[in-house]
Design an enzyme around this catalytic site. Structure first.
Site, short mmCIF file in Angstrom:
data_model
loop_
_atom_site.label_atom_id
_atom_site.label_comp_id
_atom_site.label_asym_id
_atom_site.label_seq_id
_atom_site.Cartn_x
_atom_site.Cartn_y
_atom_site.Cartn_z
N GLY A 95 0.80 -1.22 0.00
CA GLY A 95 0.00 0.00 0.00
C GLY A 95 0.83 1.27 0.00
O GLY A 95 0.35 2.34 0.36
N HIS A 102 9.31 6.01 4.60
CA HIS A 102 8.73 6.81 5.68
C HIS A 102 8.09 5.89 6.71
O HIS A 102 7.51 4.86 6.37
CB HIS A 102 7.69 7.82 5.15
N HIS A 104 5.07 5.81 9.36
CA HIS A 104 3.86 6.48 9.83
C HIS A 104 3.83 6.31 11.35
O HIS A 104 3.89 5.19 11.86
CB HIS A 104 2.60 5.79 9.29
#
Ligand code: AMP
Length: 116
Positions: A95, A102, A104
């Site tokens: 996804g 990065h 989250h």
């Protein structure tokens, strides 16, 4: 990929605006544009690395620092006590929509499991 065509490189370089909550010589963190939780922060390396799949042994210290910065932000943002989630999506099935590594940092509400 040229830095000019990567949105997270451009944020790291200060060429695109972002609501920054951390920056040092290796790492930048900023609020997600489309938050999925009351606290939703992205923690990125300044260096263009496509995803966790691209990390090598030479990046061990940087990968560790990404986790440490995320943990520090969880505490400074006040979500550490209640708990939080760290996610890094990799590739199409993972996804991932922005091809720059990065983490989250999500918190401020109870998270479901399994993720969708
Ligand atoms: P992923 O789908 O795991 O690659 O996550 C990319 C994240 O970047 C999504 O949560 C987007 O909402 C977020 N995003 C995309 N563009 C920006 C931007 N310019 N500033 C802040 N967050 C962004």
């Amino acid at each position: 990929m040229q830095r000019s065509s990567c949105i997270f490189c451009r944020i790291a370089d200060g060429d695109l605006p972002a609501n920054r909550v951390h920056e040092d010589d290796e790492i930048v963190a900023f609020h997600d544009l489309s938050p999925q939780a009351p606290t939703h922060i992205l923690v990125i390396p300044r260096r263009h690395i496509v995803s966790a799949e691209e990390l090598t042994g030479d990046d061990a210290a940087l990968a560790g620092r990404l986790l440490l910065v995320a943990g520090g932000l969880a505490r400074s943002e006040g979500i550490a006590e209640g708990g939080y989630r760290l996610v890094t999506n990799v590739g199409t099935d993972g996804g991932q929509s922005v091809p720059h590594l990065h983490l989250h940092l999500l918190g401020g509400r109870a998270m479901g499991w399994p993720p969708g």
